[in-house]
Design a protein around this motif. Structure first.
Motif, PDB file in Angstrom:
ATOM      1  N   LEU A 186       0.847  -1.194   0.000  1.00  0.00           N
ATOM      2  CA  LEU A 186       0.000   0.000   0.000  1.00  0.00           C
ATOM      3  C   LEU A 186       0.879   1.239   0.000  1.00  0.00           C
ATOM      4  O   LEU A 186       1.884   1.292   0.706  1.00  0.00           O
ATOM      5  N   LEU A 229       0.305   5.154   0.969  1.00  0.00           N
ATOM      6  CA  LEU A 229      -0.718   6.008   1.593  1.00  0.00           C
ATOM      7  C   LEU A 229      -0.455   7.484   1.293  1.00  0.00           C
ATOM      8  O   LEU A 229       0.694   7.896   1.126  1.00  0.00           O
ATOM      9  N   LEU A 236      -2.693   2.171  11.120  1.00  0.00           N
ATOM     10  CA  LEU A 236      -3.179   1.120  10.223  1.00  0.00           C
ATOM     11  C   LEU A 236      -2.396  -0.176  10.456  1.00  0.00           C
ATOM     12  O   LEU A 236      -2.963  -1.269  10.489  1.00  0.00           O
ATOM     13  N   GLY A 258       4.353   3.638   2.978  1.00  0.00           N
ATOM     14  CA  GLY A 258       3.152   2.840   3.204  1.00  0.00           C
ATOM     15  C   GLY A 258       3.456   1.556   3.939  1.00  0.00           C
ATOM     16  O   GLY A 258       4.311   1.504   4.821  1.00  0.00           O
ATOM     17  N   SER A 304     -10.278  -1.612   6.991  1.00  0.00           N
ATOM     18  CA  SER A 304      -9.520  -0.975   8.070  1.00  0.00           C
ATOM     19  C   SER A 304      -9.030   0.410   7.652  1.00  0.00           C
ATOM     20  O   SER A 304      -9.078   1.366   8.435  1.00  0.00           O
ATOM     21  N   ALA A 305      -8.563   0.509   6.428  1.00  0.00           N
ATOM     22  CA  ALA A 305      -8.063   1.798   5.937  1.00  0.00           C
ATOM     23  C   ALA A 305      -9.187   2.822   5.936  1.00  0.00           C
ATOM     24  O   ALA A 305      -9.005   3.972   6.358  1.00  0.00           O
ATOM     25  N   ASN A 306     -10.367   2.404   5.503  1.00  0.00           N
ATOM     26  CA  ASN A 306     -11.528   3.288   5.478  1.00  0.00           C
ATOM     27  C   ASN A 306     -11.884   3.763   6.871  1.00  0.00           C
ATOM     28  O   ASN A 306     -12.112   4.948   7.104  1.00  0.00           O
ATOM     29  N   CYS A 314      -7.601   6.452   6.311  1.00  0.00           N
ATOM     30  CA  CYS A 314      -6.368   6.515   5.513  1.00  0.00           C
ATOM     31  C   CYS A 314      -6.749   6.509   4.039  1.00  0.00           C
ATOM     32  O   CYS A 314      -7.376   5.543   3.586  1.00  0.00           O
ATOM     33  N   ILE A 366      -5.861   5.860   0.307  1.00  0.00           N
ATOM     34  CA  ILE A 366      -4.833   5.039  -0.350  1.00  0.00           C
ATOM     35  C   ILE A 366      -4.516   5.631  -1.709  1.00  0.00           C
ATOM     36  O   ILE A 366      -5.413   5.929  -2.497  1.00  0.00           O
TER      37      ILE A 366
END
Lengths: 321, 259
Positions: A235, A237, A246, A265, A283-285, A289, A291
């Motif tokens: 990823l 970020l 994260l 990332g 999880s990112a949402n 975070c 992407i």
């Protein structure tokens, strides 16, 4: 799971003068699978194969096919196996049909039995219309098909293929792969050597990577790749300050094996991307975070090969005999 | 036994098929010895050769025995070539991975080479006949000539096969072959009787099995039974020893090559 064993190789060694071509090799091939011996030229694949088809006597150790020792019961083994040699083992002056007729006599078939089987095989490998032309007029792919028909003539329980697609064009290669899959579907056990990684990957149920006469690793292609530590999702970020959050959120998820911080990332090792990707995105949402970029890398058999032998398969070692 | 015969017949037929597909090469191998040696060489030396020395009415009739045995020599020494190619391109491995008797491939080659050689010898004797060479011992004599040819040929073919199984490349094989063939001919009584040779050459020629074969074939063509029989008896003994040695070496090389 108990599976019937087609081939048992136990502590096999073959020494030429001082050179150990095969060094204490042990493995089993299950009935009905496609088993690959993968390795660079000179790794000991052909020596192993030629021992199994009774042409070489081991210096020490044993090999058996359906319980029959390849040295003491060579004739029984020969009745059970078909062999497709590496070089185009074709007599250029004979026609395709004459090749099969010769082999029919060598397997002691009657004329009628042989004729019936030959007709079936010519149809199978699509050489019917070329059967009565001398083999010197055949293309590389046609010769290979004839080779395979020859190997299948005895209606073998185990078929040995030595580098079945060496030097073939893409079309012919795919065709040969199709035959091999079809034969497996009919219940045949197939043992092949190859130094094409993609071939081993596509075709083999299990494979042994051989180098310097030893087995470096053995298993299903997918297992071997997973054993390297799984696929990697990288990823990138937009905001680097949320990376640590994260990372800790992902660390304890069951679908995720390991998380590592990188400059911009995270590198996330996952067992299966199907399970892991939704978890990662969710999880990112949740943590807000955003992407910038996702890259997904599946380890290839090349990586497996390099990990176990320390070099690429193309780096041939000089052949000694 | 039935299986054994089926294998040998199929393998022998393969050699026949191959030959029939190579018509040009067949023609040349058949014609070469009689064209080059019998017709050209024989007629060329007709007047140069002294009939007092050759003890024959003319040089062609003297040479006929030599050409017959030369043909046996060349066919025999080349008898392993096809097995060499089979070994190099993997065909031999394919044959050996089938449940056949290990000896079938070799026997088929012996049968084939002996048959072709015998046919060629008959053609040579036929051509010689056209040039006025009438074998003194008749049909039985010709049969005896064929027998001597086969006895010599078996040993030579065994040597050739032993070489085919032992050499690293076919280049080596043909170098050795080229090196063996001509000296064998010159150091024999094929072209000149032993008595007319320089001393050192005739000494060497006496150890050449080819000389023994020629010395038996020649009286069968030129003189008659009374003179030929002792030589025939002798050559049979010599060839039995020669064949035994060659077959022993050949079997050893074969076993080494086939694991």
């Amino acid at each position: 799971m108990d599976r019937a064993i087609a081939i048992e190789v136990s502590r096999l060694c073959k020494t030429y003068d001082a050179h150990k071509a095969v060094d204490d090799l042990s493995f089993q091939v299950y009935a009905g699978e496609i088993f690959g011996l993968l390795g660079p030229n000179g790794a000991g694949k052909s020596t192993t194969l030629r021992t199994l088809i009774t042409l070489l006597h081991p210096t020490s150790g044993t090999a058996s096919v359906f319980g029959h020792d390849t040295v003491r019961e060579a004739d029984t083994v020969r009745m059970l196996i078909g062999y497709v040699p590496q070089e185009r083992a074709i007599d250029r002056f004979l026609t395709g049909r004459e090749h099969l007729q010769l082999l029919g006599a060598l397997y002691h078939l009657t004329k009628e039995e042989a004729a019936k089987r030959i007709a079936e095989l010519l149809k199978l490998v699509e050489l019917e219309s070329h059967a009565d032309r001398p083999a010197k007029t055949y293309s590389g792919g046609m010769k290979r098909k004839l080779d395979i028909a020859c190997g299948l003539l005895p209606n073998p329980k185990v078929l040995f293929l030595d580098e079945p697609t060496l030097g073939l064009d893409v079309q012919s290669r795919l065709r040969i792969w199709e035959y091999v899959r079809m034969l497996k579907a009919r219940g045949m056990t197939i043992v092949m050597t190859t130094n094409y990684l993609d071939e081993a990957d596509q075709l083999c149920d299990r494979l042994a990577i051989i180098d310097g006469g030893k087995i470096k690793t053995l298993g299903a292609p997918a297992e071997l790749k997973i054993a390297l530590g799984g696929d990697i999702v990288s990823l990138t970020l937009k905001e680097t300050d949320r990376m640590a959050g994260l990372e800790s959120a992902l660390k304890n998820q069951p679908a995720i094996k390991a998380v590592r911080l990188t400059a911009k990332g995270l590198d996330i090792r996952v067992e299966s991307p199907e399970k892991a990707l939704p978890v990662i995105l969710e999880s990112a949402n949740r943590l807000g975070c955003s992407i910038e970029f996702i890259q997904y890398n599946r380890p290839r058999l090349d990586d497996v090969f390099i990990a176990h032998t320390g070099r690429r398969i193309q780096d041939d070692i000089p052949k000694e005999e | 036994m039935k299986d054994y015969w089926q294998e040998i017949r199929a393998l022998t037929m393969r050699w026949v098929l191959r030959l029939s597909r190579e018509k040009f090469s067949m023609l040349f191998t058949l014609v070469q010895p009689m064209l080059f040696w019998l017709i050209f060489f024989g007629n060329l030396f007709q007047r140069a050769a002294d009939s007092q020395v050759t003890q024959a009415p003319n040089y062609i009739s003297f040479l006929a025995a030599g050409v017959v045995v030369m043909t046996v020599l060349n066919n025999g020494l080349a008898g392993g070539v096809d097995l060499l190619f089979d070994k190099e391109n993997g065909f031999l491995e394919r044959l050996m991975s089938t449940p056949i008797h290990r000896s079938s491939v070799i026997l088929s080659r012996f049968i084939f080479v002996m048959t072709i050689t015998s046919l060629q010898v008959l053609v040579i004797l036929g051509v010689a006949f056209l040039f006025g060479v009438h074998p003194a011992t008749g049909l039985l004599g010709i049969a005896t000539i064929l027998l001597i040819g086969m006895m010599f040929g078996v040993g030579l073919t065994a040597i050739s096969m032993a070489m085919a199984f032992s050499v690293k490349s076919h280049g080596d094989f043909f170098s050795v072959l080229g090196f063996l063939s001509l000296p064998m001919i010159f150091l024999s009584s094929a072209l000149v009787p032993l008595a007319a040779m320089p001393g050192w050459m005739s000494v060497l020629a006496q150890f050449n099995p080819m000389t023994w074969a020629i010395d038996a074939v020649r009286p069968l063509i030129l003189s008659g039974w009374s003179e030929a029989l002792p030589h025939v008896g002798m050559v049979v003994l010599v060839m039995l020893v020669f064949d035994a040695l060659c077959l022993y070496g050949g079997a050893k090389a074969f076993r080494r090559a086939m694991g």
